[in-house]
Design a protein around this motif. Structure first.
Motif, PDB file in Angstrom:
ATOM      1  N   VAL A 157      19.682 112.190  20.925  1.00  0.00           N
ATOM      2  CA  VAL A 157      19.720 110.481  21.795  1.00  0.00           C
ATOM      3  C   VAL A 157      17.960 111.252  22.563  1.00  0.00           C
ATOM      4  CG1 VAL A 157      19.561 109.761  24.109  1.00  0.00           C
ATOM      5  CG2 VAL A 157      21.771 110.622  22.605  1.00  0.00           C
ATOM      6  N   VAL A 158      17.226 110.126  22.491  1.00  0.00           N
ATOM      7  CA  VAL A 158      15.766 110.835  23.253  1.00  0.00           C
ATOM      8  C   VAL A 158      15.336 109.722  23.058  1.00  0.00           C
ATOM      9  CG1 VAL A 158      13.441 110.786  22.414  1.00  0.00           C
ATOM     10  CG2 VAL A 158      15.327 111.692  20.806  1.00  0.00           C
ATOM     11  N   THR A 159      14.827 109.372  25.213  1.00  0.00           N
ATOM     12  CA  THR A 159      15.103 108.115  26.077  1.00  0.00           C
ATOM     13  C   THR A 159      13.274 108.769  27.060  1.00  0.00           C
ATOM     14  OG1 THR A 159      15.784 109.765  27.802  1.00  0.00           O
ATOM     15  CG2 THR A 159      17.281 108.047  26.527  1.00  0.00           C
ATOM     16  N   ASP A 160      13.342 107.484  27.911  1.00  0.00           N
ATOM     17  CA  ASP A 160      12.435 107.923  28.672  1.00  0.00           C
ATOM     18  C   ASP A 160      12.982 109.006  30.040  1.00  0.00           C
ATOM     19  OD1 ASP A 160      13.155 106.093  30.589  1.00  0.00           O
ATOM     20  OD2 ASP A 160      11.191 105.079  29.939  1.00  0.00           O
ATOM     21  N   VAL A 161      12.273 109.608  31.408  1.00  0.00           N
ATOM     22  CA  VAL A 161      12.652 110.169  32.322  1.00  0.00           C
ATOM     23  C   VAL A 161      13.575 108.652  32.935  1.00  0.00           C
ATOM     24  CG1 VAL A 161      11.575 111.525  32.521  1.00  0.00           C
ATOM     25  CG2 VAL A 161      10.725 110.088  33.755  1.00  0.00           C
ATOM     26  N   TYR A 162      13.649 107.989  32.441  1.00  0.00           N
ATOM     27  CA  TYR A 162      14.531 106.806  33.361  1.00  0.00           C
ATOM     28  C   TYR A 162      15.507 106.513  32.759  1.00  0.00           C
ATOM     29  CZ  TYR A 162      10.132 106.273  36.250  1.00  0.00           C
ATOM     30  OH  TYR A 162       8.864 107.444  37.040  1.00  0.00           O
ATOM     31  N   GLY A 163      15.920 106.656  31.728  1.00  0.00           N
ATOM     32  CA  GLY A 163      16.646 106.427  30.465  1.00  0.00           C
ATOM     33  C   GLY A 163      16.513 105.454  29.927  1.00  0.00           C
ATOM     34  N   GLU A 164      15.207 104.852  29.653  1.00  0.00           N
ATOM     35  CA  GLU A 164      15.393 103.847  28.473  1.00  0.00           C
ATOM     36  C   GLU A 164      14.727 104.261  27.293  1.00  0.00           C
ATOM     37  OE1 GLU A 164      15.679 100.610  29.178  1.00  0.00           O
ATOM     38  OE2 GLU A 164      16.618 100.881  31.148  1.00  0.00           O
ATOM     39  N   ARG A 165      14.843 103.709  26.200  1.00  0.00           N
ATOM     40  CA  ARG A 165      14.312 104.294  24.825  1.00  0.00           C
ATOM     41  C   ARG A 165      13.508 104.608  24.994  1.00  0.00           C
ATOM     42  NH1 ARG A 165      12.864 103.001  19.586  1.00  0.00           N
ATOM     43  NH2 ARG A 165      14.969 103.342  17.597  1.00  0.00           N
ATOM     44  N   TRP A 166      12.600 105.766  24.586  1.00  0.00           N
ATOM     45  CA  TRP A 166      11.407 106.288  24.208  1.00  0.00           C
ATOM     46  C   TRP A 166      11.219 105.942  23.193  1.00  0.00           C
ATOM     47  CZ3 TRP A 166       8.158 108.345  20.971  1.00  0.00           C
ATOM     48  CH2 TRP A 166       6.943 108.590  21.411  1.00  0.00           C
ATOM     49  N   THR A 167       9.618 105.744  23.523  1.00  0.00           N
ATOM     50  CA  THR A 167       8.727 104.521  22.668  1.00  0.00           C
ATOM     51  C   THR A 167       7.173 105.182  22.898  1.00  0.00           C
ATOM     52  OG1 THR A 167       8.519 102.810  24.256  1.00  0.00           O
ATOM     53  CG2 THR A 167       9.518 102.406  21.782  1.00  0.00           C
ATOM     54  N   ALA A 168       6.304 105.211  21.932  1.00  0.00           N
ATOM     55  CA  ALA A 168       5.364 106.371  22.643  1.00  0.00           C
ATOM     56  C   ALA A 168       4.569 105.476  23.795  1.00  0.00           C
ATOM     57  CB  ALA A 168       4.044 106.283  20.943  1.00  0.00           C
ATOM     58  N   GLY A 169       4.017 106.349  24.794  1.00  0.00           N
ATOM     59  CA  GLY A 169       3.437 105.379  26.022  1.00  0.00           C
ATOM     60  C   GLY A 169       4.837 105.615  27.006  1.00  0.00           C
ATOM     61  N   SER A 170       5.625 106.466  26.187  1.00  0.00           N
ATOM     62  CA  SER A 170       6.986 106.557  28.088  1.00  0.00           C
ATOM     63  C   SER A 170       6.124 107.219  28.669  1.00  0.00           C
ATOM     64  CB  SER A 170       7.844 106.701  26.745  1.00  0.00           C
ATOM     65  OG  SER A 170       8.090 105.020  26.579  1.00  0.00           O
ATOM     66  N   THR A 171       7.252 107.403  29.839  1.00  0.00           N
ATOM     67  CA  THR A 171       6.944 108.423  30.717  1.00  0.00           C
ATOM     68  C   THR A 171       7.579 109.186  30.149  1.00  0.00           C
ATOM     69  OG1 THR A 171       5.986 106.380  31.954  1.00  0.00           O
ATOM     70  CG2 THR A 171       6.927 108.433  33.463  1.00  0.00           C
ATOM     71  N   GLY A 172       7.195 110.244  30.171  1.00  0.00           N
ATOM     72  CA  GLY A 172       7.518 111.573  30.291  1.00  0.00           C
ATOM     73  C   GLY A 172       8.753 110.911  28.278  1.00  0.00           C
ATOM     74  N   LEU A 173      10.005 112.709  28.487  1.00  0.00           N
ATOM     75  CA  LEU A 173      10.310 112.695  26.951  1.00  0.00           C
ATOM     76  C   LEU A 173      11.761 113.500  27.039  1.00  0.00           C
ATOM     77  CD1 LEU A 173       9.120 112.757  23.516  1.00  0.00           C
ATOM     78  CD2 LEU A 173      10.669 114.026  24.034  1.00  0.00           C
ATOM     79  N   VAL A 174      13.373 112.860  26.979  1.00  0.00           N
ATOM     80  CA  VAL A 174      14.014 113.769  26.961  1.00  0.00           C
ATOM     81  C   VAL A 174      14.943 113.516  25.719  1.00  0.00           C
ATOM     82  CG1 VAL A 174      16.006 114.408  28.934  1.00  0.00           C
ATOM     83  CG2 VAL A 174      14.326 113.494  30.021  1.00  0.00           C
ATOM     84  N   ALA A 175      14.943 114.751  24.987  1.00  0.00           N
ATOM     85  CA  ALA A 175      15.383 114.842  24.067  1.00  0.00           C
ATOM     86  C   ALA A 175      16.780 115.693  23.874  1.00  0.00           C
ATOM     87  CB  ALA A 175      14.685 115.019  22.886  1.00  0.00           C
ATOM     88  N   SER A 176      18.203 115.042  23.301  1.00  0.00           N
ATOM     89  CA  SER A 176      19.354 116.218  23.571  1.00  0.00           C
ATOM     90  C   SER A 176      20.212 115.663  22.563  1.00  0.00           C
ATOM     91  CB  SER A 176      19.758 115.880  25.135  1.00  0.00           C
ATOM     92  OG  SER A 176      20.385 115.007  24.930  1.00  0.00           O
TER      93      SER A 176
END
Length: 272
Positions: free
Chosen positions: A234-253
């Motif tokens: 799973v990869v999202t931004d720090v708010y739980g939205e699907r990560w895309t280029a330019g997102s705030t932060g990156l969380v992968a797990s």
């Protein structure tokens, strides 16, 4: 479809073109430069070498010889710095982890991602000093030719997680609080120094997650994000939205304890 398949089939070989040039100069007398005229290096992003430029040139030449109409997105020089929403694009980091590279540390890679209409469809991360090559297309992800998946661990106390993209000196108070929170919650904590390498490690299950509160450049992230997702993560931004280029932060797990990692990242992002 044929043109798409042809492009996917050559992603790994194109990444190897750049990695071979970089690896030839690894642990040699390479003079690092600082970007933007900085007098001293305060973080990994300040460093560039002639090998970064030479490796990117080799990759760009290989792409343009095959697909001159495609957009080239790269870290070095006067090329596009953002991923287009339409058409084919190649997102390239010639040496992700240059600070490690110039210190003789093996955690660096050449990363190439193929994007179609804004979404990655293939990626290769070649880490020659680590003897690892990660490759993903749609529905398949391998390390050195063998299929990989994210880990199946569920207990955070058994997790090994990474943090990355450390801010400049003098701007680390909130960041250090987040790192301390990760130390209290997860079994092991790592700072590798190359986000693309870290994302490959998450995809293979060697690490269970990574968090950064920063907006990361597409060449540092797009290919590795594709690896993790194709490996079942799973990869999202720090708010739980699907990560895309330019997102705030990156969380992968691997998906387990993702919200705990994300919460740490959000607090770090909002306090900076």
């Amino acid at each position: 479809m044929t043109n798409t398949t042809e492009r996917i089939d050559c992603v790994e070989s194109i990444a190897n073109d750049g990695a071979e040039i970089a690896f030839e100069g690894f642990r040699s007398d390479v003079d690092p430069e600082t970007k933007g005229g900085a007098e001293r290096v305060v973080n990994a992003g300040d460093v560039v070498t002639e090998l970064d430029r030479a490796a990117q040139k080799a990759v760009r030449t290989a792409i343009q010889n095959r697909y001159p109409e495609d957009v080239f997105v790269g870290e070095e020089g006067d090329v596009s710095k953002s991923v287009p929403e339409d058409g084919f694009a190649w997102v390239v980091d010639p040496i992700d982890g240059t600070y490690n590279f110039v210190r003789g540390l093996p955690m660096w890679s050449t990363a190439v991602a193929l994007v179609s209409d804004g979404e990655p469809i293939a990626a290769a991360t070649v880490a020659p000093a680590m003897e690892n090559t990660y490759v993903a297309d749609s529905g398949s992800v391998t390390r050195n030719g063998r299929p990989i998946t994210v880990s199946d661990r569920t207990d955070p106390e058994t997790f090994a997680v990474a943090y990355t993209v450390v801010p400049d000196l003098g701007e680390r108070a909130a960041y250090s609080d987040g790192v301390a929170a990760m130390l209290r919650r997860f079994g092991q904590l790592r700072q590798v120094g190359s986000l693309q390498v870290v994302l490959g490690l998450v995809a293979s299950g060697a690490l269970d997650g990574v968090v950064t509160p920063a907006v990361v450049s597409p060449w540092d992230s797009v290919g590795g994000v594709h690896l993790v997702r194709e490996a079942g993560g799973v990869v999202t931004d720090v708010y739980g939205e699907r990560w895309t280029a330019g997102s705030t932060g990156l969380v992968a797990s691997n998906g387990a304890a993702h919200d705990e990692l994300r919460t740490v990242g959000r607090r770090m992002a909002e306090q900076n």
